[in-house]
Design a protein around this motif. Structure first.
Motif, PDB file in Angstrom:
ATOM      1  N   ILE A  70       0.839  -1.198   0.000  1.00  0.00           N
ATOM      2  CA  ILE A  70       0.000   0.000   0.000  1.00  0.00           C
ATOM      3  C   ILE A  70       0.875   1.248   0.000  1.00  0.00           C
ATOM      4  CG2 ILE A  70      -1.636   1.366   1.362  1.00  0.00           C
ATOM      5  CD1 ILE A  70      -2.858  -1.354   2.262  1.00  0.00           C
ATOM      6  N   GLU A  71       1.853   1.294   0.877  1.00  0.00           N
ATOM      7  CA  GLU A  71       2.680   2.494   1.020  1.00  0.00           C
ATOM      8  C   GLU A  71       3.583   2.744  -0.190  1.00  0.00           C
ATOM      9  OE1 GLU A  71       4.170   5.967   2.272  1.00  0.00           O
ATOM     10  OE2 GLU A  71       2.484   4.903   3.172  1.00  0.00           O
ATOM     11  N   ARG A  72       4.226   1.720  -0.687  1.00  0.00           N
ATOM     12  CA  ARG A  72       5.260   1.906  -1.715  1.00  0.00           C
ATOM     13  C   ARG A  72       4.758   1.801  -3.144  1.00  0.00           C
ATOM     14  NH1 ARG A  72       9.584  -1.836   1.481  1.00  0.00           N
ATOM     15  NH2 ARG A  72       9.821  -0.405   3.243  1.00  0.00           N
ATOM     16  N   ILE A  73       3.641   1.108  -3.355  1.00  0.00           N
ATOM     17  CA  ILE A  73       3.171   0.835  -4.713  1.00  0.00           C
ATOM     18  C   ILE A  73       1.799   1.452  -4.984  1.00  0.00           C
ATOM     19  CG2 ILE A  73       2.507  -0.990  -6.351  1.00  0.00           C
ATOM     20  CD1 ILE A  73       5.495  -1.051  -5.733  1.00  0.00           C
ATOM     21  N   ALA A  74       0.845   1.243  -4.091  1.00  0.00           N
ATOM     22  CA  ALA A  74      -0.562   1.497  -4.397  1.00  0.00           C
ATOM     23  C   ALA A  74      -1.100   2.862  -3.982  1.00  0.00           C
ATOM     24  CB  ALA A  74      -1.414   0.402  -3.752  1.00  0.00           C
ATOM     25  N   SER A  75      -0.317   3.673  -3.303  1.00  0.00           N
ATOM     26  CA  SER A  75      -0.844   4.933  -2.779  1.00  0.00           C
ATOM     27  C   SER A  75      -0.572   6.156  -3.631  1.00  0.00           C
ATOM     28  CB  SER A  75      -0.266   5.205  -1.384  1.00  0.00           C
ATOM     29  OG  SER A  75      -0.761   4.261  -0.478  1.00  0.00           O
ATOM     30  N   TYR A  84      -2.759   8.722  -5.364  1.00  0.00           N
ATOM     31  CA  TYR A  84      -3.952   8.244  -6.046  1.00  0.00           C
ATOM     32  C   TYR A  84      -5.123   8.560  -5.129  1.00  0.00           C
ATOM     33  CZ  TYR A  84      -0.618   5.369  -8.728  1.00  0.00           C
ATOM     34  OH  TYR A  84       0.413   4.924  -9.508  1.00  0.00           O
ATOM     35  N   ARG A  85      -6.318   8.659  -5.704  1.00  0.00           N
ATOM     36  CA  ARG A  85      -7.517   8.953  -4.931  1.00  0.00           C
ATOM     37  C   ARG A  85      -8.562   7.881  -5.211  1.00  0.00           C
ATOM     38  NH1 ARG A  85      -7.786  12.752  -1.221  1.00  0.00           N
ATOM     39  NH2 ARG A  85      -9.692  13.662  -1.958  1.00  0.00           N
ATOM     40  N   VAL A  86      -9.488   7.743  -4.278  1.00  0.00           N
ATOM     41  CA  VAL A  86     -10.636   6.854  -4.457  1.00  0.00           C
ATOM     42  C   VAL A  86     -11.872   7.675  -4.148  1.00  0.00           C
ATOM     43  CG1 VAL A  86     -11.797   4.757  -3.688  1.00  0.00           C
ATOM     44  CG2 VAL A  86      -9.291   4.820  -3.821  1.00  0.00           C
ATOM     45  N   ARG A  88     -15.827   7.488  -3.628  1.00  0.00           N
ATOM     46  CA  ARG A  88     -16.870   6.523  -3.295  1.00  0.00           C
ATOM     47  C   ARG A  88     -18.183   6.932  -3.946  1.00  0.00           C
ATOM     48  NH1 ARG A  88     -14.429   6.934   2.541  1.00  0.00           N
ATOM     49  NH2 ARG A  88     -12.790   5.383   2.354  1.00  0.00           N
ATOM     50  N   ALA A  89     -19.129   6.011  -3.960  1.00  0.00           N
ATOM     51  CA  ALA A  89     -20.408   6.222  -4.628  1.00  0.00           C
ATOM     52  C   ALA A  89     -21.129   7.468  -4.118  1.00  0.00           C
ATOM     53  CB  ALA A  89     -21.292   4.987  -4.454  1.00  0.00           C
ATOM     54  N   GLU A  90     -21.014   7.746  -2.829  1.00  0.00           N
ATOM     55  CA  GLU A  90     -21.712   8.907  -2.282  1.00  0.00           C
ATOM     56  C   GLU A  90     -20.998  10.221  -2.596  1.00  0.00           C
ATOM     57  OE1 GLU A  90     -18.815   7.721   0.937  1.00  0.00           O
ATOM     58  OE2 GLU A  90     -20.162   6.601  -0.355  1.00  0.00           O
ATOM     59  N   GLY A  91     -19.857  10.134  -3.281  1.00  0.00           N
ATOM     60  CA  GLY A  91     -19.171  11.336  -3.741  1.00  0.00           C
ATOM     61  C   GLY A  91     -17.944  11.738  -2.955  1.00  0.00           C
ATOM     62  N   ALA A  92     -17.754  11.184  -1.775  1.00  0.00           N
ATOM     63  CA  ALA A  92     -16.581  11.533  -0.970  1.00  0.00           C
ATOM     64  C   ALA A  92     -15.326  10.899  -1.578  1.00  0.00           C
ATOM     65  CB  ALA A  92     -16.759  11.051   0.462  1.00  0.00           C
ATOM     66  N   CYS A  93     -14.260  11.687  -1.686  1.00  0.00           N
ATOM     67  CA  CYS A  93     -12.990  11.183  -2.208  1.00  0.00           C
ATOM     68  C   CYS A  93     -11.945  11.198  -1.096  1.00  0.00           C
ATOM     69  CB  CYS A  93     -12.500  12.036  -3.374  1.00  0.00           C
ATOM     70  SG  CYS A  93     -13.584  11.976  -4.818  1.00  0.00           S
ATOM     71  N   VAL A  94     -11.111  10.156  -1.061  1.00  0.00           N
ATOM     72  CA  VAL A  94     -10.046  10.029  -0.064  1.00  0.00           C
ATOM     73  C   VAL A  94      -8.774   9.591  -0.766  1.00  0.00           C
ATOM     74  CG1 VAL A  94     -11.637   9.483   1.833  1.00  0.00           C
ATOM     75  CG2 VAL A  94     -10.613   7.636   0.493  1.00  0.00           C
ATOM     76  N   ASP A  95      -7.649   9.770  -0.094  1.00  0.00           N
ATOM     77  CA  ASP A  95      -6.398   9.247  -0.629  1.00  0.00           C
ATOM     78  C   ASP A  95      -6.493   7.727  -0.700  1.00  0.00           C
ATOM     79  OD1 ASP A  95      -5.214  11.715  -0.955  1.00  0.00           O
ATOM     80  OD2 ASP A  95      -4.050  11.604   0.897  1.00  0.00           O
ATOM     81  N   ALA A  96      -5.913   7.159  -1.741  1.00  0.00           N
ATOM     82  CA  ALA A  96      -5.991   5.712  -1.950  1.00  0.00           C
ATOM     83  C   ALA A  96      -5.388   4.940  -0.786  1.00  0.00           C
ATOM     84  CB  ALA A  96      -5.302   5.325  -3.256  1.00  0.00           C
ATOM     85  N   GLY A  97      -4.297   5.430  -0.216  1.00  0.00           N
ATOM     86  CA  GLY A  97      -3.677   4.728   0.905  1.00  0.00           C
ATOM     87  C   GLY A  97      -4.646   4.524   2.051  1.00  0.00           C
ATOM     88  N   GLU A  98      -5.373   5.568   2.400  1.00  0.00           N
ATOM     89  CA  GLU A  98      -6.367   5.481   3.483  1.00  0.00           C
ATOM     90  C   GLU A  98      -7.441   4.452   3.133  1.00  0.00           C
ATOM     91  OE1 GLU A  98      -9.902   8.308   5.275  1.00  0.00           O
ATOM     92  OE2 GLU A  98      -8.116   9.277   4.460  1.00  0.00           O
ATOM     93  N   HIS A  99      -7.948   4.523   1.939  1.00  0.00           N
ATOM     94  CA  HIS A  99      -8.990   3.591   1.486  1.00  0.00           C
ATOM     95  C   HIS A  99      -8.472   2.153   1.496  1.00  0.00           C
ATOM     96  CE1 HIS A  99     -12.373   2.107  -0.884  1.00  0.00           C
ATOM     97  NE2 HIS A  99     -11.494   1.475  -1.635  1.00  0.00           N
ATOM     98  N   LEU A 100      -7.278   1.938   0.953  1.00  0.00           N
ATOM     99  CA  LEU A 100      -6.736   0.585   0.845  1.00  0.00           C
ATOM    100  C   LEU A 100      -6.411  -0.011   2.207  1.00  0.00           C
ATOM    101  CD1 LEU A 100      -4.531   1.085  -2.315  1.00  0.00           C
ATOM    102  CD2 LEU A 100      -6.723  -0.143  -2.165  1.00  0.00           C
ATOM    103  N   ARG A 101      -5.937   0.801   3.154  1.00  0.00           N
ATOM    104  CA  ARG A 101      -5.698   0.283   4.509  1.00  0.00           C
ATOM    105  C   ARG A 101      -7.004  -0.191   5.145  1.00  0.00           C
ATOM    106  NH1 ARG A 101      -1.472   3.862   4.066  1.00  0.00           N
ATOM    107  NH2 ARG A 101      -2.648   5.704   4.630  1.00  0.00           N
ATOM    108  N   ALA A 102      -8.092   0.559   4.934  1.00  0.00           N
ATOM    109  CA  ALA A 102      -9.390   0.153   5.478  1.00  0.00           C
ATOM    110  C   ALA A 102      -9.880  -1.136   4.812  1.00  0.00           C
ATOM    111  CB  ALA A 102     -10.416   1.277   5.285  1.00  0.00           C
ATOM    112  N   VAL A 103      -9.707  -1.247   3.495  1.00  0.00           N
ATOM    113  CA  VAL A 103     -10.113  -2.463   2.786  1.00  0.00           C
ATOM    114  C   VAL A 103      -9.287  -3.649   3.274  1.00  0.00           C
ATOM    115  CG1 VAL A 103     -10.210  -3.602   0.537  1.00  0.00           C
ATOM    116  CG2 VAL A 103     -10.952  -1.223   0.760  1.00  0.00           C
TER     117      VAL A 103
END
Length: 111
Positions: A70-75, A84-86, A88-103
């Motif tokens: 997550i830290e070195r490749i996917a964020s 990178y950003r993600v 969500r369907a409801e419109g809120a965007c977050v940094d990909a690292g935060e999203h991927l850690r939760a997933v």
């Protein structure tokens, strides 16, 4: 005269960590409610997972854990350094690292 010795490369993640990375990427691929934003362009979860798998294959020599992945490749972009950003369907965007850690926490847990 000096002799160059090769720098030892780090081994790939162990089997357990590889399963965690695979579970994370499988969850990203199955996510039909989020859009993954890279370089200002939105991608589906399936497209994002394919891209991240290829990036891991090409640049993953230092990845030992799912968290490293997550830290070195996917964020963030390795070219621009921008996160990178993600979105969500409801419109809120977050940094990909935060999203991927939760997933990761949801699908694969912590070691």
């Amino acid at each position: 005269m000096t002799v160059a010795t090769p720098t030892p490369s780090r081994a790939a993640p162990g089997a357990g960590e590889q399963r965690r990375i695979d579970a994370l990427l499988d969850a990203v691929a199955a996510d039909r409610h989020s859009r993954f934003v890279r370089s200002g362009v939105e991608y589906s979860g399936a497209d994002a997972a394919r891209f991240l798998r290829a990036k891991l294959q090409a640049q993953g020599a230092s990845v030992q854990t799912a968290e490293d992945f997550i830290e070195r490749i996917a964020s963030r972009s390795s070219t621009t350094g921008r996160p990178y950003r993600v979105c969500r369907a409801e419109g809120a965007c977050v940094d990909a690292g935060e999203h991927l850690r939760a997933v990761l926490s949801r699908v694969a847990g912590r070691p």
